[in-house]
Design a protein around this motif. Structure first.
Motif, PDB file in Angstrom:
ATOM      1  N   THR A   1      94.957  11.396  24.654  1.00  0.00           N
ATOM      2  CA  THR A   1      96.095  12.113  24.082  1.00  0.00           C
ATOM      3  C   THR A   1      95.718  13.103  22.994  1.00  0.00           C
ATOM      4  N   GLY A   2      94.531  12.930  22.376  1.00  0.00           N
ATOM      5  CA  GLY A   2      94.140  13.775  21.258  1.00  0.00           C
ATOM      6  C   GLY A   2      94.823  13.380  19.961  1.00  0.00           C
ATOM      7  N   GLY A   3      95.647  12.332  20.023  1.00  0.00           N
ATOM      8  CA  GLY A   3      96.352  11.848  18.838  1.00  0.00           C
ATOM      9  C   GLY A   3      95.562  10.758  18.135  1.00  0.00           C
ATOM     10  N   PRO A   4      96.118  10.229  17.060  1.00  0.00           N
ATOM     11  CA  PRO A   4      95.419   9.180  16.319  1.00  0.00           C
ATOM     12  C   PRO A   4      95.432   7.854  17.058  1.00  0.00           C
ATOM     13  N   ASN A   5      94.373   7.067  16.850  1.00  0.00           N
ATOM     14  CA  ASN A   5      94.277   5.717  17.383  1.00  0.00           C
ATOM     15  C   ASN A   5      93.765   4.853  16.234  1.00  0.00           C
ATOM     16  N   VAL A   6      94.546   3.848  15.851  1.00  0.00           N
ATOM     17  CA  VAL A   6      94.196   2.998  14.721  1.00  0.00           C
ATOM     18  C   VAL A   6      93.982   1.576  15.214  1.00  0.00           C
ATOM     19  N   SER A   7      92.891   0.953  14.754  1.00  0.00           N
ATOM     20  CA  SER A   7      92.561  -0.420  15.129  1.00  0.00           C
ATOM     21  C   SER A   7      92.145  -1.191  13.885  1.00  0.00           C
ATOM     22  N   ALA A   8      92.406  -2.492  13.890  1.00  0.00           N
ATOM     23  CA  ALA A   8      91.954  -3.365  12.802  1.00  0.00           C
ATOM     24  C   ALA A   8      90.715  -4.108  13.274  1.00  0.00           C
ATOM     25  N   LEU A   9      89.761  -4.315  12.360  1.00  0.00           N
ATOM     26  CA  LEU A   9      88.564  -5.092  12.702  1.00  0.00           C
ATOM     27  C   LEU A   9      87.941  -5.681  11.454  1.00  0.00           C
ATOM     28  N   SER A  10      87.043  -6.654  11.679  1.00  0.00           N
ATOM     29  CA  SER A  10      86.348  -7.283  10.546  1.00  0.00           C
ATOM     30  C   SER A  10      84.841  -7.309  10.728  1.00  0.00           C
ATOM     31  N   TRP A  11      84.330  -6.950  11.894  1.00  0.00           N
ATOM     32  CA  TRP A  11      82.885  -6.914  12.098  1.00  0.00           C
ATOM     33  C   TRP A  11      82.359  -5.565  11.620  1.00  0.00           C
TER      34      TRP A  11
END
Length: 152
Positions: free
Chosen positions: A32-42
């Motif tokens: 999409t060219g839009g933002p992609n947000v993810s949560a992580l801890s590693w």
């Protein structure tokens, strides 16, 4: 008072990223060219200019980085919120040293910006709890962090 901008991690942020942390990472979505947000801890900062992270090999994050290597890490630490602008490189698409297929990614820091709004501070930093088998989670976390700490 303007928010602080640095070109590397200051000592307190480096220390924060050498312990288990909940962060979010923002990538540019390859479709999409839009933002992609993810949560992580590693995630692990090996020095003031380099951060390593591990994600599931099939994660959309991997495809996004291969298409556009600009990544922002959002970190809650030191009573504030930091936006860490980086360029990313997928070092291994499927690390075979672990029971889980993970991609290993290296981030080179370009800018660290304090983005907390004026006149406020974080009173309680985000905390999380693993909800699956606690012993299995601890063992896997130790394996992943050992691997991230040894990345060059």
């Amino acid at each position: 008072m303007p928010n602080l901008v640095e070109s590397t991690l200051v000592e307190s942020l480096l220390s924060a990223l050498q312990e288990e942390q909940l962060v979010s990472i923002s990538t540019v979505d390859f479709e999409t060219g839009g933002p992609n947000v993810s949560a992580l801890s590693w995630i692990y900062a090996s020095d003031e200019t380099t951060i390593h992270l591990a994600v599931t090999a099939k994660s959309r994050i991997v495809q996004n980085i291969e298409n556009n290597n600009h990544v922002v890490v959002t970190l809650y630490a030191n009573e504030s919120v930091y936006s860490i602008h980086t360029t990313a490189n997928v070092q291994e698409k499927e690390a075979d040293q672990l029971p889980l297929k993970l991609a290993l990614i290296t981030l080179k820091i370009k800018e660290v910006r304090d983005v907390m709004f004026y006149g406020a501070k974080i009173c309680v930093e985000p905390r999380f709890e693993k909800t699956y088998d606690k012993e299995a989670a601890k063992k896997l976390d130790q394996q992943v962090m050992r691997l991230l700490k040894n990345l060059k």
